[in-house]
Write a protein that holds these residues in place. Structure first.
Motif, PDB file in Angstrom:
ATOM      1  N   THR A  67       5.972  12.303  -4.746  1.00 19.88           N
ATOM      2  CA  THR A  67       5.108  12.395  -3.198  1.00 19.88           C
ATOM      3  C   THR A  67       3.872  12.327  -3.815  1.00 19.88           C
ATOM      4  O   THR A  67       2.533  12.405  -2.755  1.00 19.88           O
ATOM      5  N   ALA A  68       4.160  14.075  -4.896  1.00 21.98           N
ATOM      6  CA  ALA A  68       2.716  14.095  -4.835  1.00 21.98           C
ATOM      7  C   ALA A  68       1.975  13.457  -4.832  1.00 21.98           C
ATOM      8  O   ALA A  68       0.333  13.169  -5.217  1.00 21.98           O
ATOM      9  N   PRO A  72      -3.833  12.286  -3.013  1.00 26.91           N
ATOM     10  CA  PRO A  72      -4.972  12.030  -2.731  1.00 26.91           C
ATOM     11  C   PRO A  72      -5.765  10.949  -1.548  1.00 26.91           C
ATOM     12  O   PRO A  72      -6.574  11.511  -0.851  1.00 26.91           O
ATOM     13  N   LEU A  73      -4.259  10.110  -1.590  1.00 28.88           N
ATOM     14  CA  LEU A  73      -3.837   8.854  -1.076  1.00 28.88           C
ATOM     15  C   LEU A  73      -3.795   9.701   0.873  1.00 28.88           C
ATOM     16  O   LEU A  73      -5.089   8.633   1.735  1.00 28.88           O
ATOM     17  N   ASN A  84       0.624  22.760  -1.840  1.00 36.26           N
ATOM     18  CA  ASN A  84       1.906  23.339  -1.558  1.00 36.26           C
ATOM     19  C   ASN A  84       2.914  23.966  -0.122  1.00 36.26           C
ATOM     20  O   ASN A  84       3.069  25.340  -0.091  1.00 36.26           O
ATOM     21  N   SER A  85       1.400  22.922   0.429  1.00 33.51           N
ATOM     22  CA  SER A  85       2.926  23.542   2.115  1.00 33.51           C
ATOM     23  C   SER A  85       3.666  22.307   2.069  1.00 33.51           C
ATOM     24  O   SER A  85       4.180  20.701   1.510  1.00 33.51           O
ATOM     25  N   ASP A  86       4.740  22.743   2.961  1.00 31.05           N
ATOM     26  CA  ASP A  86       6.260  22.689   3.589  1.00 31.05           C
ATOM     27  C   ASP A  86       6.000  20.561   5.042  1.00 31.05           C
ATOM     28  O   ASP A  86       6.351  19.389   4.099  1.00 31.05           O
ATOM     29  N   ALA A  93       6.619  12.986   1.824  1.00 30.10           N
ATOM     30  CA  ALA A  93       7.513  11.643   1.682  1.00 30.10           C
ATOM     31  C   ALA A  93       8.383  11.058   2.687  1.00 30.10           C
ATOM     32  O   ALA A  93       8.530  10.254   2.183  1.00 30.10           O
ATOM     33  N   MET A  94       7.100  10.929   4.113  1.00 29.30           N
ATOM     34  CA  MET A  94       7.075  10.075   5.046  1.00 29.30           C
ATOM     35  C   MET A  94       6.293   9.119   4.777  1.00 29.30           C
ATOM     36  O   MET A  94       7.167   7.165   5.191  1.00 29.30           O
TER      37      MET A  94
END
Length: 120
Positions: A67-68, A72-73, A84-86, A93-94
């Motif tokens: 996911t990380a 940038p995209l 570092n944010s949920d 993740a979506m």
């Protein structure tokens, strides 16, 4: 209103559907946009969102590196995102769930992300 599908029987991704998908990024709740609520009344779209949310949850919990990679995209398309944010991780993740389900290249995903008319 029938949900438009692509040649593979998946929901056709356009500005309307991409916005609704990312409106549901925190789950199906009472705070959704009226257009999203309207689309969710369609059984196929509702089931589609539930499937994406399940994949998003898996990606969120177990695939942080993958996911990380999309960070940038998302920064370049949907706007500034916190590290570092949920919430950011849920968006990423979506995005990964959509990218993999549809077999999208990064550039194709980028074009779809640019269609989102939502900022949360």
């Amino acid at each position: 209103m029938a949900i438009r599908t692509n040649d593979n029987g998946l929901v056709y991704l356009n500005s309307r559907t991409m916005t609704a998908i990312f409106d549901c990024v925190y789950g199906i709740n009472d705070h959704l946009e009226p257009e999203t609520k309207k689309l969710l009344q369609e059984d196929m779209f509702h089931s589609f969102i539930k499937m994406l949310l399940a994949q998003q949850d898996f990606n969120y919990r177990y695939r942080f590196s993958q996911t990380a990679y999309l960070f940038p995209l998302f920064e370049a398309t949907v706007g500034p995102m916190e590290t570092n944010s949920d919430g950011t991780t849920l968006w990423l993740a979506m995005g990964l769930a959509i990218k993999e389900l549809y077999g999208l290249r990064r550039e194709t995903l980028k074009g779809l992300l640019e269609k989102i008319k939502l900022r949360k």
